[in-house]
Scaffold this motif. Structure first.
Motif, PDB file in Angstrom:
ATOM      1  N   ARG A  82       9.553   5.570 -15.061  1.00  0.00           N
ATOM      2  CA  ARG A  82       8.511   4.573 -15.333  1.00  0.00           C
ATOM      3  C   ARG A  82       8.926   3.203 -14.794  1.00  0.00           C
ATOM      4  O   ARG A  82       8.105   2.454 -14.254  1.00  0.00           O
ATOM      5  CB  ARG A  82       8.256   4.505 -16.838  1.00  0.00           C
ATOM      6  N   THR A  83      10.204   2.846 -14.941  1.00  0.00           N
ATOM      7  CA  THR A  83      10.679   1.564 -14.409  1.00  0.00           C
ATOM      8  C   THR A  83      10.552   1.513 -12.895  1.00  0.00           C
ATOM      9  O   THR A  83      10.124   0.509 -12.313  1.00  0.00           O
ATOM     10  CB  THR A  83      12.144   1.340 -14.813  1.00  0.00           C
ATOM     11  N   LEU A  84      10.917   2.617 -12.232  1.00  0.00           N
ATOM     12  CA  LEU A  84      10.805   2.662 -10.773  1.00  0.00           C
ATOM     13  C   LEU A  84       9.354   2.590 -10.319  1.00  0.00           C
ATOM     14  O   LEU A  84       9.026   1.904  -9.348  1.00  0.00           O
ATOM     15  CB  LEU A  84      11.465   3.936 -10.242  1.00  0.00           C
ATOM     16  N   ILE A  85       8.475   3.290 -11.012  1.00  0.00           N
ATOM     17  CA  ILE A  85       7.052   3.260 -10.641  1.00  0.00           C
ATOM     18  C   ILE A  85       6.502   1.842 -10.810  1.00  0.00           C
ATOM     19  O   ILE A  85       5.741   1.337  -9.963  1.00  0.00           O
ATOM     20  CB  ILE A  85       6.252   4.275 -11.484  1.00  0.00           C
ATOM     21  N   THR A  86       6.885   1.184 -11.903  1.00  0.00           N
ATOM     22  CA  THR A  86       6.427  -0.201 -12.110  1.00  0.00           C
ATOM     23  C   THR A  86       6.931  -1.116 -11.005  1.00  0.00           C
ATOM     24  O   THR A  86       6.188  -1.968 -10.487  1.00  0.00           O
ATOM     25  CB  THR A  86       6.908  -0.708 -13.472  1.00  0.00           C
ATOM     26  N   SER A  87       8.180  -0.958 -10.608  1.00  0.00           N
ATOM     27  CA  SER A  87       8.729  -1.812  -9.553  1.00  0.00           C
ATOM     28  C   SER A  87       8.069  -1.530  -8.212  1.00  0.00           C
ATOM     29  O   SER A  87       7.879  -2.440  -7.409  1.00  0.00           O
ATOM     30  CB  SER A  87      10.239  -1.609  -9.448  1.00  0.00           C
ATOM     31  N   LEU A  88       7.718  -0.271  -7.955  1.00  0.00           N
ATOM     32  CA  LEU A  88       7.028   0.043  -6.714  1.00  0.00           C
ATOM     33  C   LEU A  88       5.658  -0.605  -6.656  1.00  0.00           C
ATOM     34  O   LEU A  88       5.221  -1.087  -5.605  1.00  0.00           O
ATOM     35  CB  LEU A  88       6.903   1.559  -6.555  1.00  0.00           C
ATOM     36  N   ARG A  89       4.971  -0.641  -7.790  1.00  0.00           N
ATOM     37  CA  ARG A  89       3.628  -1.208  -7.799  1.00  0.00           C
ATOM     38  C   ARG A  89       3.631  -2.734  -7.820  1.00  0.00           C
ATOM     39  O   ARG A  89       2.754  -3.365  -7.252  1.00  0.00           O
ATOM     40  CB  ARG A  89       2.865  -0.673  -9.008  1.00  0.00           C
ATOM     41  N   GLU A  90       4.635  -3.334  -8.459  1.00  0.00           N
ATOM     42  CA  GLU A  90       4.671  -4.783  -8.585  1.00  0.00           C
ATOM     43  C   GLU A  90       5.587  -5.446  -7.576  1.00  0.00           C
ATOM     44  O   GLU A  90       5.620  -6.660  -7.505  1.00  0.00           O
ATOM     45  CB  GLU A  90       5.138  -5.160 -10.003  1.00  0.00           C
ATOM     46  N   ASP A 143      10.545  -7.827  -6.815  1.00  0.00           N
ATOM     47  CA  ASP A 143      10.831  -8.923  -7.738  1.00  0.00           C
ATOM     48  C   ASP A 143      10.582  -8.513  -9.187  1.00  0.00           C
ATOM     49  O   ASP A 143      11.134  -9.101 -10.107  1.00  0.00           O
ATOM     50  CB  ASP A 143       9.976 -10.140  -7.394  1.00  0.00           C
ATOM     51  N   GLY A 144       9.714  -7.517  -9.380  1.00  0.00           N
ATOM     52  CA  GLY A 144       9.417  -7.094 -10.742  1.00  0.00           C
ATOM     53  C   GLY A 144      10.293  -5.971 -11.234  1.00  0.00           C
ATOM     54  O   GLY A 144      10.039  -5.422 -12.307  1.00  0.00           O
ATOM     55  N   TYR A 145      11.326  -5.628 -10.453  1.00  0.00           N
ATOM     56  CA  TYR A 145      12.199  -4.513 -10.845  1.00  0.00           C
ATOM     57  C   TYR A 145      13.112  -4.966 -11.978  1.00  0.00           C
ATOM     58  O   TYR A 145      13.821  -5.967 -11.873  1.00  0.00           O
ATOM     59  CB  TYR A 145      13.036  -4.054  -9.654  1.00  0.00           C
ATOM     60  N   ALA A 146      13.072  -4.242 -13.082  1.00  0.00           N
ATOM     61  CA  ALA A 146      13.874  -4.603 -14.266  1.00  0.00           C
ATOM     62  C   ALA A 146      14.638  -3.375 -14.743  1.00  0.00           C
ATOM     63  O   ALA A 146      14.395  -2.847 -15.820  1.00  0.00           O
ATOM     64  CB  ALA A 146      12.996  -5.158 -15.377  1.00  0.00           C
ATOM     65  N   GLU A 163       0.829  -1.207   0.000  1.00  0.00           N
ATOM     66  CA  GLU A 163       0.000   0.000   0.000  1.00  0.00           C
ATOM     67  C   GLU A 163       0.866   1.261   0.000  1.00  0.00           C
ATOM     68  O   GLU A 163       0.570   2.239  -0.702  1.00  0.00           O
ATOM     69  CB  GLU A 163      -0.929  -0.018   1.207  1.00  0.00           C
ATOM     70  N   GLU A 164       1.952   1.234   0.802  1.00  0.00           N
ATOM     71  CA  GLU A 164       2.851   2.387   0.819  1.00  0.00           C
ATOM     72  C   GLU A 164       3.526   2.578  -0.539  1.00  0.00           C
ATOM     73  O   GLU A 164       3.700   3.703  -1.019  1.00  0.00           O
ATOM     74  CB  GLU A 164       3.899   2.204   1.920  1.00  0.00           C
ATOM     75  N   ARG A 165       3.932   1.455  -1.171  1.00  0.00           N
ATOM     76  CA  ARG A 165       4.558   1.567  -2.494  1.00  0.00           C
ATOM     77  C   ARG A 165       3.580   2.135  -3.523  1.00  0.00           C
ATOM     78  O   ARG A 165       3.955   2.932  -4.380  1.00  0.00           O
ATOM     79  CB  ARG A 165       5.069   0.195  -2.940  1.00  0.00           C
ATOM     80  N   ASP A 166       2.324   1.704  -3.449  1.00  0.00           N
ATOM     81  CA  ASP A 166       1.325   2.238  -4.385  1.00  0.00           C
ATOM     82  C   ASP A 166       1.152   3.742  -4.198  1.00  0.00           C
ATOM     83  O   ASP A 166       1.040   4.500  -5.173  1.00  0.00           O
ATOM     84  CB  ASP A 166      -0.019   1.528  -4.182  1.00  0.00           C
ATOM     85  N   LEU A 167       1.125   4.180  -2.923  1.00  0.00           N
ATOM     86  CA  LEU A 167       0.986   5.602  -2.652  1.00  0.00           C
ATOM     87  C   LEU A 167       2.186   6.378  -3.185  1.00  0.00           C
ATOM     88  O   LEU A 167       2.035   7.438  -3.824  1.00  0.00           O
ATOM     89  CB  LEU A 167       0.820   5.830  -1.147  1.00  0.00           C
ATOM     90  N   ILE A 168       3.400   5.853  -2.953  1.00  0.00           N
ATOM     91  CA  ILE A 168       4.602   6.528  -3.443  1.00  0.00           C
ATOM     92  C   ILE A 168       4.602   6.570  -4.959  1.00  0.00           C
ATOM     93  O   ILE A 168       4.975   7.578  -5.579  1.00  0.00           O
ATOM     94  CB  ILE A 168       5.856   5.814  -2.911  1.00  0.00           C
ATOM     95  N   ALA A 169       4.187   5.464  -5.596  1.00  0.00           N
ATOM     96  CA  ALA A 169       4.148   5.427  -7.055  1.00  0.00           C
ATOM     97  C   ALA A 169       3.186   6.475  -7.609  1.00  0.00           C
ATOM     98  O   ALA A 169       3.495   7.163  -8.598  1.00  0.00           O
ATOM     99  CB  ALA A 169       3.753   4.033  -7.529  1.00  0.00           C
TER     100      ALA A 169
END
Length: 457
Positions: A308-316, A319-322, A253-259
């Motif tokens: 965009r990559t950081l936002i995707t990793s925060l939401r996923e 493990d989804g950080y690429a 939830e915190e990552r979604d808010l930060i994203a």
């Protein structure tokens, strides 16, 4: 990399700049109190009362076995023994001590104790009390075959003891009595010996069966206790997993808010900056201004891609950080881009087998050089920056970035996170490397990094 004011004495922080390159920013939030996890209960210790009763029972068994053996030996000894009879009595006295001592091991080695004392009871006048004391433990702790064997040996010792007692005369017979003063001596009949022996043997077997039942009940209780302990351990594990899942949900939830915040603020501002740079590039007739706008637009596009990559990793999740895997060959593009921005840069880069370097290592090298150049440009504009990178498998990677204080007036302060030094230090320490940054005696500021790079096996 440091404020334009004169450097302070070596070892001190740069004056007038609280929260820049050498500052660590706001203090970290206090750690959350850890929730204590349930601990699986340990099996209850053995009861003290049971141990006391075992000790008292052993002492009683030793005393009874010794007393009965000495009684049988006294009844079998003549009033005026010969030398051979006296030597035999001394031998049987020592054997009686060994029989009594053997009662200490009647629980641990019941079969051996029962058979040995039964044989002694058959061949000696010490009697069959000792095997009778050991027989219940044989019944309680062994199978029926050993119980039958020890029961037969004990019965044989009883028969020999009663036959030896019945063959004596007058007052030497143990099972005899006088009901009147001066009256006749009354002796036990063979039927009485048979009944007494059957009762003694039956009592020993009955006590053994009761002990066997109690032992089985204790074993069942221990098994149930072990199952309870195992279930409590599983419950503790499940609760720990549940808490971990709850913590992960909270972090998500915190990552979604930060994203969302990053997308709504930083990404939006970068997009506006890219559009403005594009408009300036098209409308300007000055070549230098066009080149600067083009460089600004490229930097904004690059920052948007990483954002965009950081936002995707925060939401996923992590493990989804690429993130892009920078290589040591990308250092040339980084240094050329810095020169295009007007940085007075002197670079020396020696790399051997750069393609074999791990991605985490090359990414750290790229970020350290990039952050060092950014800090030097921001805090010491116009100063010459010297970058030296030497990388070789087995020797590791050594990075030095040096620049003197700026002599030009300081531009308007560029906002920053204030954690550049901290970020570089954490990246280096994560790879078991070393990081050092600070004032030098000649007035320059030096960043020195060493990262281990193992040789290919």
């Amino acid at each position: 990399m440091h404020p334009p004011s004169p450097p302070p004495p070596p070892g001190g922080p740069p004056p007038g700049y609280g929260g820049g390159w050498t500052g660590y920013g706001a203090p970290p939030p206090p750690p959350r109190p850890a929730t204590p996890l349930p601990v699986a209960p340990h099996p209850p210790p053995r009861r003290r009362g049971r141990t006391v009763w075992n000790v008292l029972g052993t002492i009683g068994a030793v005393v009874v076995a010794w007393f009965c053996a000495m009684t049988g030996l006294a009844m079998a000894s003549p009033e005026t023994p010969t030398d051979a009879q006296l030597a035999a009595d001394i031998l049987w006295f020592l054997v009686a001590g060994g029989v009594a001592t053997a009662m200490v091991w009647r629980q641990r080695h019941p079969v051996v104790v029962c058979l040995a004392t039964a044989v002694i009871g058959v061949v000696s006048p010490l009697g069959a009390v000792a095997p009778l004391i050991a027989l219940p433990w044989v019944v309680a702790r062994t199978d029926w075959r050993r119980s039958l064997l020890c029961g037969g040996a004990t019965a044989a010792a009883l028969v020999a003891t009663f036959w030896r007692d019945g063959s004596r005369t007058q007052e030497n017979v143990i099972f005899s009595a006088t009901f009147e003063d001066g009256g006749p001596m009354t002796y036990m009949s063979p039927l009485g010996y048979t009944i007494l022996g059957a009762l003694a043997l039956g009592l020993a077997v009955g006590v053994g069966l009761l002990r066997r039942r109690a032992t089985r009940a204790d074993a069942d209780a221990d098994a149930a206790r072990a199952v309870a302990v195992a279930e409590a351990g599983r419950a503790a594990t499940w609760q720990q997993q549940s808490q971990s899942l709850q913590t992960e949900l909270s972090r998500q939830e915190e990552r979604d808010l930060i994203a969302r915040e990053m997308h709504d603020t930083v990404a939006h501002q970068l997009s506006l900056m890219s559009l403005q740079a594009s408009a300036l590039e098209v409308s300007s007739d000055d070549g230098e201004i066009g080149d600067a706008a083009r460089s600004m637009r490229a930097s904004a596009h690059h920052a948007l891609e990483e954002m965009r990559t950081l936002i995707t990793s925060l939401r996923e999740g992590a493990d989804g950080y690429a993130a892009r895997s920078w290589s040591l060959a990308d250092l040339a593009d980084l240094l050329d881009a810095a020169r295009e921005r007007g940085v007075d840069l002197v670079a020396t880069v020696f790399v051997s087998d750069g393609d074999s370097a791990p991605a985490t290592l090359t990414r750290t090298v790229y970020r350290v050089v990039q952050e060092s150049l950014t800090n030097a440009t921001k805090h010491a504009p116009g100063s010459r920056v010297a970058v030296n990178v030497r990388a070789r498998p087995g020797d590791g990677i050594d990075i030095t970035v040096r620049n003197p204080p700026s002599s030009a007036p300081a531009p308007d302060a560029v906002p920053g996170s204030g954690s550049g030094i901290l970020g570089m230090r954490e990246r280096c320490e994560a790879l078991d490397g070393t990081f050092d940054a600070g004032w030098q005696d000649d007035g320059t500021f030096l960043v020195r990094v060493h990262l281990p790079w193992a040789a290919a096996s």
